[in-house]
Design a protein around this motif. Sequence first.
Motif, PDB file in Angstrom:
ATOM      1  N   VAL A  15       0.851  -1.185   0.000  1.00  0.00           N
ATOM      2  CA  VAL A  15       0.000   0.000   0.000  1.00  0.00           C
ATOM      3  C   VAL A  15       0.889   1.237   0.000  1.00  0.00           C
ATOM      4  O   VAL A  15       1.790   1.373   0.824  1.00  0.00           O
ATOM      5  CB  VAL A  15      -0.943   0.035   1.225  1.00  0.00           C
ATOM      6  CG1 VAL A  15      -1.753   1.322   1.256  1.00  0.00           C
ATOM      7  CG2 VAL A  15      -1.864  -1.180   1.223  1.00  0.00           C
ATOM      8  N   ILE A  16       0.606   2.097  -0.956  1.00  0.00           N
ATOM      9  CA  ILE A  16       1.308   3.372  -1.046  1.00  0.00           C
ATOM     10  C   ILE A  16       0.253   4.453  -0.861  1.00  0.00           C
ATOM     11  O   ILE A  16      -0.783   4.434  -1.521  1.00  0.00           O
ATOM     12  CB  ILE A  16       2.019   3.522  -2.407  1.00  0.00           C
ATOM     13  CG1 ILE A  16       3.068   2.418  -2.540  1.00  0.00           C
ATOM     14  CG2 ILE A  16       2.631   4.909  -2.538  1.00  0.00           C
ATOM     15  CD1 ILE A  16       3.657   2.295  -3.914  1.00  0.00           C
ATOM     16  N   THR A  27       3.969   2.215   2.734  1.00  0.00           N
ATOM     17  CA  THR A  27       3.712   1.689   4.087  1.00  0.00           C
ATOM     18  C   THR A  27       4.542   0.443   4.379  1.00  0.00           C
ATOM     19  O   THR A  27       4.717   0.092   5.540  1.00  0.00           O
ATOM     20  CB  THR A  27       2.213   1.378   4.287  1.00  0.00           C
ATOM     21  OG1 THR A  27       1.813   0.397   3.328  1.00  0.00           O
ATOM     22  CG2 THR A  27       1.370   2.631   4.153  1.00  0.00           C
ATOM     23  N   ASP A  28       5.074  -0.219   3.338  1.00  0.00           N
ATOM     24  CA  ASP A  28       5.939  -1.387   3.540  1.00  0.00           C
ATOM     25  C   ASP A  28       7.293  -0.988   4.119  1.00  0.00           C
ATOM     26  O   ASP A  28       7.819  -1.648   5.002  1.00  0.00           O
ATOM     27  CB  ASP A  28       6.171  -2.108   2.210  1.00  0.00           C
ATOM     28  CG  ASP A  28       5.459  -3.433   2.124  1.00  0.00           C
ATOM     29  OD1 ASP A  28       4.448  -3.614   2.830  1.00  0.00           O
ATOM     30  OD2 ASP A  28       5.908  -4.287   1.344  1.00  0.00           O
ATOM     31  N   THR A  29       7.848   0.072   3.570  1.00  0.00           N
ATOM     32  CA  THR A  29       9.184   0.501   3.988  1.00  0.00           C
ATOM     33  C   THR A  29       9.140   1.665   4.967  1.00  0.00           C
ATOM     34  O   THR A  29      10.182   2.114   5.437  1.00  0.00           O
ATOM     35  CB  THR A  29      10.030   0.919   2.764  1.00  0.00           C
ATOM     36  OG1 THR A  29       9.384   2.024   2.121  1.00  0.00           O
ATOM     37  CG2 THR A  29      10.224  -0.236   1.801  1.00  0.00           C
ATOM     38  N   SER A  30       7.936   2.163   5.253  1.00  0.00           N
ATOM     39  CA  SER A  30       7.749   3.325   6.145  1.00  0.00           C
ATOM     40  C   SER A  30       8.618   4.505   5.708  1.00  0.00           C
ATOM     41  O   SER A  30       9.319   5.121   6.512  1.00  0.00           O
ATOM     42  CB  SER A  30       8.048   2.949   7.605  1.00  0.00           C
ATOM     43  OG  SER A  30       7.181   1.930   8.029  1.00  0.00           O
ATOM     44  N   SER A  31       8.557   4.782   4.399  1.00  0.00           N
ATOM     45  CA  SER A  31       9.335   5.902   3.879  1.00  0.00           C
ATOM     46  C   SER A  31       8.638   6.507   2.668  1.00  0.00           C
ATOM     47  O   SER A  31       7.827   5.858   2.013  1.00  0.00           O
ATOM     48  CB  SER A  31      10.745   5.433   3.487  1.00  0.00           C
ATOM     49  OG  SER A  31      10.657   4.464   2.459  1.00  0.00           O
ATOM     50  N   GLU A  37      10.534   5.432  -8.175  1.00  0.00           N
ATOM     51  CA  GLU A  37      10.565   4.211  -7.362  1.00  0.00           C
ATOM     52  C   GLU A  37       9.284   3.396  -7.547  1.00  0.00           C
ATOM     53  O   GLU A  37       9.322   2.161  -7.526  1.00  0.00           O
ATOM     54  CB  GLU A  37      10.788   4.560  -5.888  1.00  0.00           C
ATOM     55  CG  GLU A  37      12.201   5.060  -5.623  1.00  0.00           C
ATOM     56  CD  GLU A  37      12.387   5.638  -4.236  1.00  0.00           C
ATOM     57  OE1 GLU A  37      13.301   5.184  -3.536  1.00  0.00           O
ATOM     58  OE2 GLU A  37      11.621   6.559  -3.871  1.00  0.00           O
ATOM     59  N   VAL A  38       8.172   4.072  -7.773  1.00  0.00           N
ATOM     60  CA  VAL A  38       6.926   3.354  -8.080  1.00  0.00           C
ATOM     61  C   VAL A  38       7.095   2.638  -9.416  1.00  0.00           C
ATOM     62  O   VAL A  38       6.687   1.486  -9.575  1.00  0.00           O
ATOM     63  CB  VAL A  38       5.705   4.305  -8.106  1.00  0.00           C
ATOM     64  CG1 VAL A  38       4.448   3.560  -8.544  1.00  0.00           C
ATOM     65  CG2 VAL A  38       5.486   4.938  -6.738  1.00  0.00           C
ATOM     66  N   HIS A  47       3.086  -6.193  -6.569  1.00  0.00           N
ATOM     67  CA  HIS A  47       1.656  -5.868  -6.513  1.00  0.00           C
ATOM     68  C   HIS A  47       1.477  -4.757  -5.482  1.00  0.00           C
ATOM     69  O   HIS A  47       1.892  -4.904  -4.338  1.00  0.00           O
ATOM     70  CB  HIS A  47       0.839  -7.094  -6.128  1.00  0.00           C
ATOM     71  CG  HIS A  47       0.912  -8.179  -7.159  1.00  0.00           C
ATOM     72  ND1 HIS A  47       0.229  -8.109  -8.345  1.00  0.00           N
ATOM     73  CD2 HIS A  47       1.614  -9.325  -7.193  1.00  0.00           C
ATOM     74  CE1 HIS A  47       0.494  -9.180  -9.065  1.00  0.00           C
ATOM     75  NE2 HIS A  47       1.346  -9.937  -8.394  1.00  0.00           N
ATOM     76  N   PHE A  48       0.869  -3.660  -5.933  1.00  0.00           N
ATOM     77  CA  PHE A  48       0.673  -2.542  -5.017  1.00  0.00           C
ATOM     78  C   PHE A  48      -0.597  -1.801  -5.378  1.00  0.00           C
ATOM     79  O   PHE A  48      -1.159  -1.966  -6.463  1.00  0.00           O
ATOM     80  CB  PHE A  48       1.878  -1.583  -5.044  1.00  0.00           C
ATOM     81  CG  PHE A  48       2.068  -0.879  -6.354  1.00  0.00           C
ATOM     82  CD1 PHE A  48       1.453   0.333  -6.615  1.00  0.00           C
ATOM     83  CD2 PHE A  48       2.878  -1.437  -7.343  1.00  0.00           C
ATOM     84  CE1 PHE A  48       1.627   0.976  -7.829  1.00  0.00           C
ATOM     85  CE2 PHE A  48       3.059  -0.797  -8.560  1.00  0.00           C
ATOM     86  CZ  PHE A  48       2.435   0.411  -8.804  1.00  0.00           C
ATOM     87  N   VAL A  49      -1.027  -0.997  -4.455  1.00  0.00           N
ATOM     88  CA  VAL A  49      -2.164  -0.122  -4.678  1.00  0.00           C
ATOM     89  C   VAL A  49      -1.772   1.245  -4.117  1.00  0.00           C
ATOM     90  O   VAL A  49      -1.085   1.330  -3.103  1.00  0.00           O
ATOM     91  CB  VAL A  49      -3.454  -0.669  -4.006  1.00  0.00           C
ATOM     92  CG1 VAL A  49      -3.322  -0.739  -2.499  1.00  0.00           C
ATOM     93  CG2 VAL A  49      -4.669   0.149  -4.391  1.00  0.00           C
ATOM     94  N   VAL A  50      -2.178   2.300  -4.827  1.00  0.00           N
ATOM     95  CA  VAL A  50      -1.935   3.656  -4.350  1.00  0.00           C
ATOM     96  C   VAL A  50      -3.272   4.192  -3.869  1.00  0.00           C
ATOM     97  O   VAL A  50      -4.253   4.182  -4.612  1.00  0.00           O
ATOM     98  CB  VAL A  50      -1.351   4.559  -5.465  1.00  0.00           C
ATOM     99  CG1 VAL A  50      -1.112   5.965  -4.935  1.00  0.00           C
ATOM    100  CG2 VAL A  50      -0.071   3.960  -6.025  1.00  0.00           C
TER     101      VAL A  50
END
Length: 180
Positions: A15-16, A27-31, A37-38, A47-50
């Motif tokens: 999750v971004i 939210t994975d890397t807390s940064s 980078e996306v 697999h991600f969602v913004v």
Amino acid sequence: MQSKKASGGKPAQRVIKKYPNRRLYDTDTSSYITLAEVKHLVMDNEHFVVRDAKSNEDLTRSILLQIILEEEAGGAPLFSEAALANLIRIYGHSAQAFMGTYLEKNVQAFTEIQAKLAEQSKTITPEMWSQFMSVQNPLMQGMMGNYVEQSKKMFESMQEQMQKQTEQMLGAFGISPPKR
């Protein structure tokens, strides 16, 4: 940028969050991360969602379109002006839904062909690669010809399906379709 694992050993969807200041927070890397980078996440098949940080609205498509826009503006565009104009003309047309599926399947098929070529090229020695390059043009033309023919058949099949569905729908209303 490794994704955390969910409780079933399956990768969790990353999750971004996008904040009003246009910053993206992973939210994975807390940064905070950049659009570049996306793009790397996409290239790595993550697999991600913004999501909008306030409303939780899914913004993934708009972020992906923003990446495409930056790539197109970067000097080596994928789409010509004519291709972009034709894509715009499809919006609102009755074939819009079919065209989306058609393009998606074609891009997927092309990506699979590209992946197979990349995998096969790993075992090629420099001498073999040199030989391959000398015959590459006819080989690529043949492969692309097959791809185009397959694409044409898929499009014709979709056209036939659309025509049959239209005839069925008109028949349900008691309207005879026009003679061909």
